[in-house]
Scaffold this motif. Structure first.
Motif, mmCIF file in Angstrom:
data_model
loop_
_atom_site.group_PDB
_atom_site.id
_atom_site.type_symbol
_atom_site.label_atom_id
_atom_site.label_comp_id
_atom_site.label_asym_id
_atom_site.label_seq_id
_atom_site.Cartn_x
_atom_site.Cartn_y
_atom_site.Cartn_z
ATOM 1 N N ILE A 107 42.778 46.213 68.093
ATOM 2 C CA ILE A 107 42.525 46.645 66.720
ATOM 3 C C ILE A 107 41.465 45.739 66.106
ATOM 4 C CG2 ILE A 107 43.528 47.037 64.432
ATOM 5 C CD1 ILE A 107 46.256 47.209 65.768
ATOM 6 N N THR A 108 40.542 46.343 65.400
ATOM 7 C CA THR A 108 39.608 45.554 64.603
ATOM 8 C C THR A 108 39.381 46.249 63.276
ATOM 9 O OG1 THR A 108 37.398 44.559 64.517
ATOM 10 C CG2 THR A 108 37.590 46.669 65.639
ATOM 11 N N PHE A 109 39.350 45.491 62.226
ATOM 12 C CA PHE A 109 39.083 46.031 60.900
ATOM 13 C C PHE A 109 38.562 44.901 60.025
ATOM 14 C CE2 PHE A 109 43.448 44.614 61.004
ATOM 15 C CZ PHE A 109 43.641 43.959 59.797
ATOM 16 N N GLY A 110 37.950 45.263 58.946
ATOM 17 C CA GLY A 110 37.400 44.258 58.046
ATOM 18 C C GLY A 110 36.839 44.898 56.804
ATOM 19 N N GLY A 111 36.262 44.069 55.976
ATOM 20 C CA GLY A 111 35.700 44.602 54.748
ATOM 21 C C GLY A 111 35.021 43.523 53.933
ATOM 22 N N ALA A 112 34.350 43.968 52.903
ATOM 23 C CA ALA A 112 33.649 43.069 51.992
ATOM 24 C C ALA A 112 33.997 43.449 50.566
ATOM 25 C CB ALA A 112 32.146 43.159 52.204
ATOM 26 N N GLU A 113 34.098 42.466 49.716
ATOM 27 C CA GLU A 113 34.348 42.739 48.296
ATOM 28 C C GLU A 113 33.412 41.878 47.452
ATOM 29 O OE1 GLU A 113 35.961 40.741 45.813
ATOM 30 O OE2 GLU A 113 36.458 38.981 47.007
ATOM 31 N N ARG A 114 32.963 42.491 46.383
ATOM 32 C CA ARG A 114 32.125 41.789 45.414
ATOM 33 C C ARG A 114 32.606 42.229 44.039
ATOM 34 N NH1 ARG A 114 27.070 39.200 45.178
ATOM 35 N NH2 ARG A 114 25.905 39.524 43.243
ATOM 36 N N THR A 115 33.353 41.376 43.398
ATOM 37 C CA THR A 115 33.984 41.733 42.128
ATOM 38 C C THR A 115 33.540 40.758 41.047
ATOM 39 O OG1 THR A 115 35.927 40.397 42.732
ATOM 40 C CG2 THR A 115 36.008 42.752 43.218
ATOM 41 N N TYR A 116 33.476 41.274 39.838
ATOM 42 C CA TYR A 116 33.106 40.436 38.705
ATOM 43 C C TYR A 116 34.330 39.691 38.191
ATOM 44 C CZ TYR A 116 28.512 42.512 38.739
ATOM 45 O OH TYR A 116 27.259 42.895 39.111
ATOM 46 N N GLN A 117 34.128 38.474 37.785
ATOM 47 C CA GLN A 117 35.237 37.614 37.402
ATOM 48 C C GLN A 117 35.578 37.746 35.919
ATOM 49 O OE1 GLN A 117 35.367 33.554 39.085
ATOM 50 N NE2 GLN A 117 33.252 33.945 39.669
ATOM 51 N N SER A 118 36.853 37.519 35.650
ATOM 52 C CA SER A 118 37.315 37.317 34.281
ATOM 53 C C SER A 118 38.410 36.268 34.348
ATOM 54 C CB SER A 118 37.831 38.622 33.672
ATOM 55 O OG SER A 118 38.214 38.431 32.326
ATOM 56 N N TRP A 119 37.998 35.079 34.736
ATOM 57 C CA TRP A 119 38.943 34.041 35.136
ATOM 58 C C TRP A 119 39.838 33.594 33.987
ATOM 59 C CZ3 TRP A 119 41.277 32.429 39.153
ATOM 60 C CH2 TRP A 119 41.853 31.168 39.199
ATOM 61 N N TYR A 120 39.303 33.497 32.790
ATOM 62 C CA TYR A 120 40.095 32.929 31.700
ATOM 63 C C TYR A 120 41.023 33.930 31.037
ATOM 64 C CZ TYR A 120 37.743 28.420 31.578
ATOM 65 O OH TYR A 120 37.279 27.167 31.880
ATOM 66 N N GLY A 121 40.853 35.232 31.286
ATOM 67 C CA GLY A 121 41.675 36.201 30.590
ATOM 68 C C GLY A 121 41.228 36.381 29.145
ATOM 69 N N LEU A 122 42.098 37.024 28.339
ATOM 70 C CA LEU A 122 41.787 37.324 26.942
ATOM 71 C C LEU A 122 42.892 36.803 26.040
ATOM 72 C CD1 LEU A 122 40.709 41.077 27.341
ATOM 73 C CD2 LEU A 122 39.210 39.073 27.319
ATOM 74 N N ASP A 123 42.513 36.331 24.856
ATOM 75 C CA ASP A 123 43.547 35.926 23.904
ATOM 76 C C ASP A 123 44.061 37.167 23.164
ATOM 77 O OD1 ASP A 123 41.786 36.532 21.776
ATOM 78 O OD2 ASP A 123 41.040 34.481 21.696
ATOM 79 N N LYS A 124 45.030 36.982 22.290
ATOM 80 C CA LYS A 124 45.669 38.119 21.636
ATOM 81 C C LYS A 124 44.691 38.920 20.786
ATOM 82 C CE LYS A 124 50.385 36.306 21.540
ATOM 83 N NZ LYS A 124 51.550 35.908 20.688
ATOM 84 N N GLN A 125 43.789 38.230 20.078
ATOM 85 C CA GLN A 125 42.850 38.943 19.229
ATOM 86 C C GLN A 125 41.847 39.736 20.075
ATOM 87 O OE1 GLN A 125 43.061 39.210 15.818
ATOM 88 N NE2 GLN A 125 41.526 40.805 16.220
ATOM 89 N N GLN A 126 41.422 39.165 21.189
ATOM 90 C CA GLN A 126 40.507 39.883 22.071
ATOM 91 C C GLN A 126 41.166 41.124 22.661
ATOM 92 O OE1 GLN A 126 39.590 36.455 24.558
ATOM 93 N NE2 GLN A 126 37.454 36.478 23.875
ATOM 94 N N LEU A 127 42.454 41.036 22.955
ATOM 95 C CA LEU A 127 43.180 42.211 23.446
ATOM 96 C C LEU A 127 43.189 43.321 22.401
ATOM 97 C CD1 LEU A 127 46.259 40.570 25.218
ATOM 98 C CD2 LEU A 127 44.393 41.817 26.320
#
Length: 460
Positions: free
Chosen positions: A4-24
């Protein structure tokens, strides 16, 4: 024999810090990062070979080989950074573009034999794995023009660690069902030896630590199943498991001035008791558990290093709960599935562990109207949870329920899968963290709003 062989690539944009309540409230889809290449870019490929051999009526063997190759980075634009965090290649309050890389190779070989005769099953085996990883950080596009000229606008490597981990595991499992007796006994014995090395390269002010550690774990487990009747059985299991510390508990990889520290291994003692019950149109399973942890490995968002967690140990914690699972055949075409758990995960102080919901429940109903049409619905309910060790009510994530609907439609060689997730567009958060800076600050990761998935396939 199977390859078996399989694989993949991902390129995702970060949102590491999350959002505070007002931003939500303002816009829960926003991303505070504005740098266009604030991404996580990773490639991984797997190569596997499996060989199963039945030697005789009583003996069989299994051999598995696996190689996994992974490499990638996450990139960030950093502003007003301190020189110390970048090995003094920049001035204080400088802007810089940073990449932190992982280049990993992982090899595994598994072998086991199985012997079965009369009421006895004996499985013995071993596993060897080797992990080697190259972790390094690079910087470019300095706000100081002289640095750009010095490095010719290329990436400059300002720290590097080479890690290597070898794990050798041996195990034996006995399953014994005495003749004319209503019980089955199982014994599991596992011995694990781990060798870990880390080489900090002497770059700039890095001291070039050469670290090595060895761990040896013996993990026993015993279980009993008692068949009270054709439709009812009870079981009990108890055992012990251990785990080596995470690398970041020993040394902070991208802090050139971090000194290594001693870190204790995690120890788990587990007890489970439950029952299995079958009836005319289905079955039900129930079990309670209690797990006692010493030095439980926990993690939280690393506020000083985006893209990373900070790891820490809790001296003593406990995980207790009740789990259930049931399937009911309402009629020949309709199936109802229910499963979930009630859980209490706490520190020895009595406070709840962060980001562990108090309950989880899934209810699924599906019906085959014909050979060409299947409709289904799924409802999941997640209990509330605290987001920090102090269990601040200001940061508490309340319980929420999500309803999904789906259909599988087929016609000749065409198949259509349609799914609507979060039908009622429930707004919720899945994870959070907090810190104190000019007061209490809480940040969250919002869950997906209503979304639709469509898959169309054609069989030639």
């Amino acid at each position: 024999i199977k390859a078996i062989t399989f694989g993949g690539a991902e390129r995702t944009y970060q949102s590491w810090y999350g959002l505070d309540k007002q931003q939500l409230i303002d816009n829960r889809r926003q991303n505070p990062y504005t740098y266009e290449n604030e991404v996580d870019d990773y490639n991984q490929n797997h190569y596997q070979l499996h060989w199963n051999e039945e030697i005789s009526k009583n003996w069989s063997t299994n051999l598995g080989l696996n190689y996994t190759k992974g490499a990638g980075f996450f990139e960030q634009f950093k502003t007003e950074e301190d020189a110390e965090r970048f090995n003094y290649i920049i001035e204080d309050k400088s802007n810089v573009i940073v990449r932190r890389w992982l280049d990993n190779d992982f090899y595994v070989i598994n072998f086991n034999t199985s012997y079965q005769k009369n009421k006895l099953v004996v499985i013995t085996g071993s596993s060897y794995s080797n992990y080697s990883g190259d972790h390094f950080g690079e910087a470019t596009q300095f706000s100081d023009p002289s640095l750009n000229a010095k490095f010719n606008n290329n990436w400059y490597r300002y720290y590097q660690y080479l890690g290597n981990k070898n794990i050798l595991t041996a195990f034996t499992r006995f399953i014994w069902s005495p003749s004319n007796q209503p019980f089955t006994v199982s014994f599991d014995l596992q011995n694990q030896n781990i060798n870990w090395d880390l080489d900090q390269k002497k770059i700039g002010h890095a001291l070039g630590y050469q670290l090595s550690a060895d761990w040896s774990f013996f993990n026993p487990r015993i279980g009993l199943v008692w068949q009270l009747s054709d439709s009812l059985s009870w079981f009990v299991n108890t055992g012990k498991a251990q785990k080596e510390p995470a690398d970041n508990q020993i040394i902070a990889a991208d802090d050139m001035f971090s000194a290594p520290v001693m870190a204790a291994n995690e120890v788990i003692t587990d007890l489970e008791l439950g029952m299995n019950f079958t009836f005319n149109n289905g079955y039900a399973k129930f079990n309670g558990y209690r797990m006692l942890y010493l030095n439980e490995q926990l993690k939280n968002i690393n506020l000083s290093q985006e893209g990373e967690y900070s790891y820490y140990s809790a001296d003593s914690t406990s995980h207790s709960g009740f789990e259930y699972e049931s399937r009911i055949f309402i009629d020949s075409k309709t199936i109802l599935d229910i499963n979930g758990a009630l859980q209490m995960n706490v520190f020895n102080s009595g406070n709840f562990l962060p980001n562990t919901p108090s309950s989880i429940m899934n209810v699924s109903l599906r019906r085959n109207f014909s050979d060409n049409l299947l409709l289904y619905t799924n409802y999941r309910k997640i209990g509330g949870m605290y987001i920090d060790n102090i269990n601040a009510e200001d940061g508490y994530i309340g319980s929420y329920g999500i309803l999904d609907l789906g259909a599988n439609i087929s016609w000749k060689k065409v198949k259509v899968d349609l799914k609507i997730n979060n039908v009622f567009n429930r707004l919720y958060s899945t994870y959070g963290y907090s810190f104190d800076y000019n007061g209490y600050n809480a940040f969250y990761w919002p869950g997906a709003e209503r979304n639709t998935f469509i898959n169309l396939s054609y069989s030639f």
